[in-house]
Design an enzyme around this catalytic site. Sequence first.
Site, PDB file in Angstrom:
ATOM      1  N   GLU A 125       8.897  -3.414   1.508  1.00 24.01           N
ATOM      2  CA  GLU A 125       8.197  -3.441   0.229  1.00 24.01           C
ATOM      3  C   GLU A 125       9.180  -3.694  -0.915  1.00 24.01           C
ATOM      4  OE1 GLU A 125       5.672  -0.051  -0.382  1.00 24.01           O
ATOM      5  OE2 GLU A 125       4.480  -0.456   1.396  1.00 24.01           O
ATOM      6  N   HIS A 169       0.586  -1.497  -2.743  1.00 24.65           N
ATOM      7  CA  HIS A 169       0.704  -0.051  -2.515  1.00 24.65           C
ATOM      8  C   HIS A 169      -0.071   0.717  -3.591  1.00 24.65           C
ATOM      9  CE1 HIS A 169       3.490   2.927  -0.258  1.00 24.65           C
ATOM     10  NE2 HIS A 169       2.378   3.533  -0.616  1.00 24.65           N
TER      11      HIS A 169
END
Length: 531
Positions: A264, A283
């Site tokens: 990420e 997210h």
Amino acid sequence: MATYRVLVSDPISEKGVDALRSAPDISVDVKTGLSPEELLTIIGEYHGLVVRSQTKVTPEVFAAATQLKAIGRAGVGVDNIDRDAATDHGVVVMNTPSGNTISTAEHAFTLMASLARNIPQAHASVIAGKWERKAFQGVELFGKRLAILGMGRIGTEFAKRAQAFGIHVVAYDPFLTAARAQALKVELAETPDIALTGADLVTLHVPLTPETKHIINAKRLALLNPGALVVNCARGGLVDEAAAKESLDAGHLGGIALDVYETEPPAADFPLFSAKKTAFTPHLGASTAEAQENVGIEVAHQLRDFFVTGEIRNAVNMPNLDSRTLQSAGPYLDLARSLGKLLSKIGPEQSDKIRVSYIGPVSEIDTELVTRSVLAGYLSAAYHEAQVNLVNAPAIAKAHGIQISETSSSLATTFTDLIEVSVVKGGETSTVAGTIIGKSSRIVHIAGHYVETNPTGHFLFVENDDRPGIVGVIGSALGSAQVNIANMSLSRNAERKTAVTVIEVDEQPPASLLELLRTTPGILRVLSFEL
């Protein structure tokens, strides 16, 4: 001046910060966006740390955090906190599993519905000036078979929403009982493979562990019905992203929606970006105003209560010590620690095993914390482990090669409640025991002798031949050294023809007194210790 300092290194709700500051013994510094180097520079000043997912709490951070006692994670996942290092350093790690439950369940369900009706693709087409109604024909959720892997808080909330849409829910969770599954009106699957076989929809709500990494892989994707949809709002790494891309390209997997990723943020050339039926969010599972406020307030209350009352809630590296546990187990914790310390003084050095037995009503409580307290007392005294506590005691014991065993019996003996602790080295065993009478804890057994003494204070333990005059000699020696006796307990062992005197004194006896007693004829052993 405040007793405890807490660092908030990631943004949380102002109400959460205010909740921490409401405790007069706690001072709070909010310093977000710190670089790893900056965090290392200042972390040694703090007793508590509040993080979300941005701050990485590495072994290096724990090594520098010499005063750190607790970390509060505003959220569920603790992948950014090295739990092994936390445990080794005796730091409690607490998360907030309930604060973002609804927001994550709603987000996951929204992604599933979006996949089913091609919402992201249709939106992009319309704003590009197109009108492609036939290109975005979707599928209904009604009547489909949904596999939920993980039936904790979030999985349970997702199931409720799915059932409202007429979806048949099959759930796998290693801790889900048949009775609980029946109450939730879900079909219980014994394995992930059983849950996934023939599924049209899949949602993941499990933590990332070595066992769950790539729980959705090529083999399991093949178990799904053609055209199945997969949603992951839990942790990156649960889905084998390369295998998902292959299944999408082959036309077996119907679509995938991700809120979390193995890396990420994902790279610009992330393979799944080129697949057609997908939905991606950055997210956002916990990103609602309500969830942000809830987890901030929840983590603040947990950290505040840890420092103010000693409560431990939602810990991920030790048992909880909430108000209910404190009420049932709390009275035994100090007694257990004293028994461990005492055993380190009278038992053999470098013992192989520690045995803890619970007899009577004490056996009916959750005794794990009490056993940890025994270990903490023993290790702090026997190995001079200054930083040992309830968190790291089992790990330190293991590092020293000490085996721990625990037994329980509800049948009371001479005492209604009894905690009996033994250390074993080869064929040599030493045992001590304690009980609680009313609101007072007492040590009632030391090395084969029944005694009665307090579990705290300065003590002399004298073992001698069982013959007249010894007690007088001991008393005279203490008087001559100006050592005042607070309490005295005598016991004899007729079989061994020995006796012991346990003397509580007002202050640490001088070395000259100990040497005098040890050279007195008839005295076999003299120990001085503080509990």
